[in-house]
Enzyme design. Structure first.
Site, PDB file in Angstrom:
ATOM      1  N   ARG A 176       0.887  -1.268  -0.046  1.00 36.89           N
ATOM      2  CA  ARG A 176       0.010  -0.076   0.163  1.00 36.89           C
ATOM      3  C   ARG A 176       0.798   1.118  -0.007  1.00 36.89           C
ATOM      4  O   ARG A 176       0.526   2.257   0.666  1.00 36.89           O
ATOM      5  CB  ARG A 176      -0.854   0.288   1.145  1.00 36.89           C
ATOM      6  N   SER A 225     -11.209   0.365   2.889  1.00 36.46           N
ATOM      7  CA  SER A 225     -10.256   0.117   4.333  1.00 36.46           C
ATOM      8  C   SER A 225      -9.616   1.281   4.948  1.00 36.46           C
ATOM      9  O   SER A 225      -9.106   2.042   3.824  1.00 36.46           O
ATOM     10  CB  SER A 225      -9.201  -0.982   4.096  1.00 36.46           C
ATOM     11  N   GLU A 296      -4.988   4.142   5.805  1.00 41.79           N
ATOM     12  CA  GLU A 296      -4.881   4.176   4.451  1.00 41.79           C
ATOM     13  C   GLU A 296      -5.529   5.084   3.578  1.00 41.79           C
ATOM     14  O   GLU A 296      -5.199   5.651   2.457  1.00 41.79           O
ATOM     15  CB  GLU A 296      -5.277   2.540   4.044  1.00 41.79           C
TER      16      GLU A 296
END
EC number: 1.3.1.98
Length: 308
Positions: A176, A225, A296
């Site tokens: 990520r 998320s 995130e």
């Protein structure tokens, strides 16, 4: 030119659409956020390059695709938003099992396009609620797949409108996270997949979407998320273990279905509600487990509502 005095006459040679004081809530999957001073919808990559070349070099820029993974604060954004979703949307099948895809293509569309062309390895994109530009920016992934595992080369553009072709080895790619982009943005990529079977891939996509609907709050406004999974663990497990499922601030609620999702319940939350709940979750998890959850989601803009 002065951006504060910018009007449609400044982009008469551009083919895109320039909007002023444009509410951003409708462009984000959380459905919150104040207005952008300016929002530009480019007609194509060349048009985008022309538009960028005419902006002041210090103009604040924000790129939005589907608006997932982003929390726009209630005060909005005082610069220019570049909207890629619905604009940079070309997909081209190339030789050697490759596809060229522009940044505004939704990940779900990319998954279906590759499957229908008998290519496998891209089915996981169906589970990512964003565009390919965003997927490239954060190495988005799910169900064992990650975007950069397929990248052969990318095209980037800088704020002067200059376009470059770059290779994966020029970036540091991790979970990520993609470093090395500098003051540039992804506008397209060449991706290489594997030979496959259309029916098999489409069934995998169908199964993935069914699993997603069963385990995630897909019928509620959310951003995907909220936190990265810490090494060796899952953010959702940690949040649930701290008894935070169902905890709310205003209309923002930690999902009962999946603890790593914060929902805007029936559209009643503000960005401030959501941001406060994010901080609350981080604090409670840190206090009870000594683990720091890393966001995130990107938090953007002015927290103070402006009077316009």
């Amino acid at each position: 030119m002065s951006i504060t005095g910018m009007d449609s006459s400044h982009v008469t040679e551009s083919q895109g659409t320039l909007l002023f004081n444009e509410p951003l809530a409708e462009y984000t999957t959380w459905r919150v956020g104040g207005p952008a001073a300016r929002l530009y919808k480019p007609a194509n990559i060349d048009d985008l390059a022309l538009f960028l070349s005419r902006l002041p070099f210090d103009e604040p820029l924000l790129w939005l695709g589907l608006g997932s993974n982003s929390l726009i604060r209630d005060g909005g954004f005082s610069g220019t938003v570049i909207l890629t979703q619905g604009c940079l949307k070309e997909m081209t099948l190339l030789s050697d099992n490759c596809i060229r895809v522009e940044a505004g293509v939704s990940c779900a569309s990319m998954a279906r396009f590759s499957a229908r062309n008998n290519l496998s390895g891209g089915e996981f994109w169906a589970g990512i609620p964003g565009t390919m530009g965003g997927a490239l920016r954060m190495n988005a992934g799910c169900h064992g797949g990650e975007t950069w595992q397929s990248v052969i080369e990318v095209q980037t553009i800088n704020r002067r409108g200059e376009i470059r072709t770059r290779k994966p080895e020029e970036f540091e790619v991790a979970y990520r996270h993609v470093a090395g982009l500098g003051d540039e943005w992804f506008i397209s990529a060449k991706l290489q997949l594997s030979p496959g079977n259309k029916e098999t891939s489409l069934q995998l996509i169908k199964d993935l979407l069914a699993h997603r609907a069963k385990t995630q709050p897909t019928n509620e406004y959310n951003c995907g998320s909220v936190f990265r999974n810490p090494p060796g663990d899952f953010a959702a497990r940690l949040i649930e273990s701290c008894g935070l499922k169902g905890v709310s601030i205003g209309g923002a609620v930690v999902s009962e279905k999946h603890a790593n999702f914060i929902i805007n319940h029936q559209g009643t939350a503000t960005a401030a509600n959501i941001e406060a709940l994010i901080h609350l979750v981080q604090t409670k998890v840190r206090e009870q487990t000594s683990i720091e959850l890393i966001r995130e989601v990107h938090i953007i803009g002015d927290a103070n509502v402006q009077t316009r």
